[in-house]
Motif scaffolding. Structure first.
Motif, mmCIF file in Angstrom:
data_model
loop_
_atom_site.group_PDB
_atom_site.id
_atom_site.type_symbol
_atom_site.label_atom_id
_atom_site.label_comp_id
_atom_site.label_asym_id
_atom_site.label_seq_id
_atom_site.Cartn_x
_atom_site.Cartn_y
_atom_site.Cartn_z
ATOM 1 N N VAL A 148 0.829 -1.207 0.000
ATOM 2 C CA VAL A 148 0.000 0.000 0.000
ATOM 3 C C VAL A 148 0.861 1.254 0.000
ATOM 4 N N GLN A 149 1.966 1.224 0.736
ATOM 5 C CA GLN A 149 2.837 2.401 0.760
ATOM 6 C C GLN A 149 3.393 2.686 -0.630
ATOM 7 N N SER A 150 3.761 1.629 -1.359
ATOM 8 C CA SER A 150 4.285 1.803 -2.713
ATOM 9 C C SER A 150 3.235 2.427 -3.623
ATOM 10 N N VAL A 151 1.996 1.950 -3.516
ATOM 11 C CA VAL A 151 0.913 2.506 -4.330
ATOM 12 C C VAL A 151 0.717 3.980 -3.996
ATOM 13 N N SER A 152 0.696 4.288 -2.709
ATOM 14 C CA SER A 152 0.516 5.676 -2.275
ATOM 15 C C SER A 152 1.654 6.558 -2.773
ATOM 16 N N ASP A 153 2.885 6.058 -2.672
ATOM 17 C CA ASP A 153 4.044 6.835 -3.117
ATOM 18 C C ASP A 153 3.992 7.090 -4.625
ATOM 19 N N ARG A 154 3.599 6.062 -5.389
ATOM 20 C CA ARG A 154 3.524 6.221 -6.843
ATOM 21 C C ARG A 154 2.403 7.184 -7.241
ATOM 22 N N LEU A 155 1.297 7.150 -6.490
ATOM 23 C CA LEU A 155 0.220 8.113 -6.732
ATOM 24 C C LEU A 155 0.706 9.543 -6.490
ATOM 25 N N THR A 156 1.501 9.708 -5.445
ATOM 26 C CA THR A 156 2.053 11.035 -5.142
ATOM 27 C C THR A 156 2.965 11.496 -6.274
ATOM 28 N N GLU A 157 3.748 10.571 -6.833
ATOM 29 C CA GLU A 157 4.629 10.926 -7.954
ATOM 30 C C GLU A 157 3.817 11.365 -9.172
ATOM 31 N N VAL A 158 2.731 10.636 -9.452
ATOM 32 C CA VAL A 158 1.883 11.001 -10.590
ATOM 33 C C VAL A 158 1.225 12.354 -10.334
ATOM 34 N N GLU A 159 0.819 12.596 -9.092
ATOM 35 C CA GLU A 159 0.196 13.878 -8.743
ATOM 36 C C GLU A 159 1.181 15.022 -8.928
ATOM 37 N N HIS A 160 2.444 14.801 -8.552
ATOM 38 C CA HIS A 160 3.464 15.828 -8.746
ATOM 39 C C HIS A 160 3.692 16.105 -10.233
ATOM 40 N N ASP A 161 3.668 15.048 -11.038
ATOM 41 C CA ASP A 161 3.823 15.214 -12.478
ATOM 42 C C ASP A 161 2.657 16.016 -13.046
ATOM 43 N N SER A 162 1.450 15.761 -12.538
ATOM 44 C CA SER A 162 0.278 16.508 -12.990
ATOM 45 C C SER A 162 0.388 17.979 -12.607
ATOM 46 N N ASP A 163 0.900 18.235 -11.415
ATOM 47 C CA ASP A 163 1.117 19.626 -11.003
ATOM 48 C C ASP A 163 2.066 20.336 -11.964
ATOM 49 N N GLN A 164 3.117 19.630 -12.378
ATOM 50 C CA GLN A 164 4.085 20.212 -13.294
ATOM 51 C C GLN A 164 3.445 20.497 -14.662
ATOM 52 N N LEU A 165 2.601 19.569 -15.121
ATOM 53 C CA LEU A 165 1.904 19.780 -16.390
ATOM 54 C C LEU A 165 0.986 20.996 -16.314
ATOM 55 N N THR A 166 0.307 21.143 -15.182
ATOM 56 C CA THR A 166 -0.575 22.300 -15.001
ATOM 57 C C THR A 166 0.234 23.592 -15.018
ATOM 58 N N HIS A 167 1.384 23.570 -14.357
ATOM 59 C CA HIS A 167 2.266 24.741 -14.350
ATOM 60 C C HIS A 167 2.730 25.070 -15.771
ATOM 61 N N GLU A 168 3.095 24.046 -16.541
ATOM 62 C CA GLU A 168 3.519 24.261 -17.927
ATOM 63 C C GLU A 168 2.377 24.849 -18.757
ATOM 64 N N LEU A 169 1.170 24.360 -18.506
ATOM 65 C CA LEU A 169 0.005 24.864 -19.230
ATOM 66 C C LEU A 169 -0.197 26.353 -18.950
ATOM 67 N N TYR A 170 -0.125 26.736 -17.677
ATOM 68 C CA TYR A 170 -0.299 28.141 -17.316
ATOM 69 C C TYR A 170 0.794 29.008 -17.938
ATOM 70 N N GLN A 171 2.015 28.505 -17.940
ATOM 71 C CA GLN A 171 3.107 29.250 -18.574
ATOM 72 C C GLN A 171 2.847 29.428 -20.066
ATOM 73 N N LYS A 172 2.347 28.370 -20.682
ATOM 74 C CA LYS A 172 2.063 28.420 -22.119
ATOM 75 C C LYS A 172 0.966 29.448 -22.409
ATOM 76 N N ILE A 173 -0.054 29.500 -21.580
ATOM 77 C CA ILE A 173 -1.121 30.482 -21.775
ATOM 78 C C ILE A 173 -0.562 31.899 -21.659
ATOM 79 N N ASN A 174 0.217 32.118 -20.619
ATOM 80 C CA ASN A 174 0.718 33.464 -20.332
ATOM 81 C C ASN A 174 1.753 33.947 -21.332
ATOM 82 N N SER A 175 2.369 33.011 -22.061
ATOM 83 C CA SER A 175 3.410 33.399 -23.020
ATOM 84 C C SER A 175 2.943 33.305 -24.462
ATOM 85 N N SER A 176 1.657 32.997 -24.673
ATOM 86 C CA SER A 176 1.131 32.829 -26.035
ATOM 87 C C SER A 176 0.174 33.971 -26.378
#
Length: 208
Positions: A40-68
């Motif tokens: 269960v800890q491994s599943v939770s840790d991997r979910l956290t990693e995916v969530e962090h990746d999603s946060d980064q994608l959202t940040h990239e999206l906002y940067q793309k909007i603001n620079s386009s």
């Protein structure tokens, strides 16, 4: 900040698609919790990693909007869709974290209705991942938001039956409180998927 005057539509669709595929990964990880002997800890840790990746994608999206200078559709709708995709991931990650931190997977079994909710989320995630690339043409999207809304109703029914199960006396009071918090996150994720579908419908209507 430097603005791009070149059309950058492809980058927006790519970020939406990547974010949606992360949601599929998230529901797949939640499904692993039903496997015997799961770490269960491994599943939770991997979910956290995916969530962090999603946060980064959202940040990239906002940067793309603001620079386009040019965006494929309304900036507010792009912000809204990106934020809503991120909201879904936050709820999925919260489910995994709570199940691990509360030690709920040590129970003989999780309620059947909880697995039914996760199954609904898995279907919603796959539908969403399949729909995001079609934003580029705004075609063949109606079936997506109709089915996603239907699944949200199915999730609501499973959530209500889960509450009935939790308050039936089958579990002690502390376990009920813990599982109720997990149930609320699962239900919130179903709602968040519906919000994504509603935003896609709004965008498609505006662009038609």
């Amino acid at each position: 900040m430097r603005f791009s005057f070149r059309p950058t539509e492809g980058a927006f669709y790519e970020l939406f698609t990547k974010a949606a595929h992360n949601l599929v990964r998230g529901t797949e990880l939640l499904n692993e919790l039903a496997l015997p002997g799961v770490d269960v800890q491994s599943v939770s840790d991997r979910l956290t990693e995916v969530e962090h990746d999603s946060d980064q994608l959202t940040h990239e999206l906002y940067q793309k909007i603001n620079s386009s200078f040019i965006t494929p559709f309304d900036r507010e709708d792009i912000y809204r869709l990106g934020s809503q995709l991120d909201d879904v991931m936050d709820h999925l990650e919260a489910v995994g974290s709570l199940l691990y931190l509360y030690g709920l997977t040590k129970l003989p079994s999780l309620p059947r209705e909880m697995h039914e909710l996760i199954a609904v989320l898995d279907e919603q995630a796959k539908l969403t991942a399949d729909a995001m690339p079609r934003l580029k043409t705004m075609k063949a999207l109606e079936d997506y938001w109709i089915e996603c809304n239907r699944l949200e109703n199915e999730g609501d029914r499973a959530y209500r039956m889960l509450l009935v199960r939790l308050f039936s006396g089958e579990y002690d009071a502390l376990t009920v409180l813990k599982m109720k918090e997990v149930a609320d996150e699962l239900e919130a994720a179903c709602d968040a998927f519906e919000h994504v579908a509603n935003t896609v419908e709004t965008i498609a209507v505006k662009e038609s």
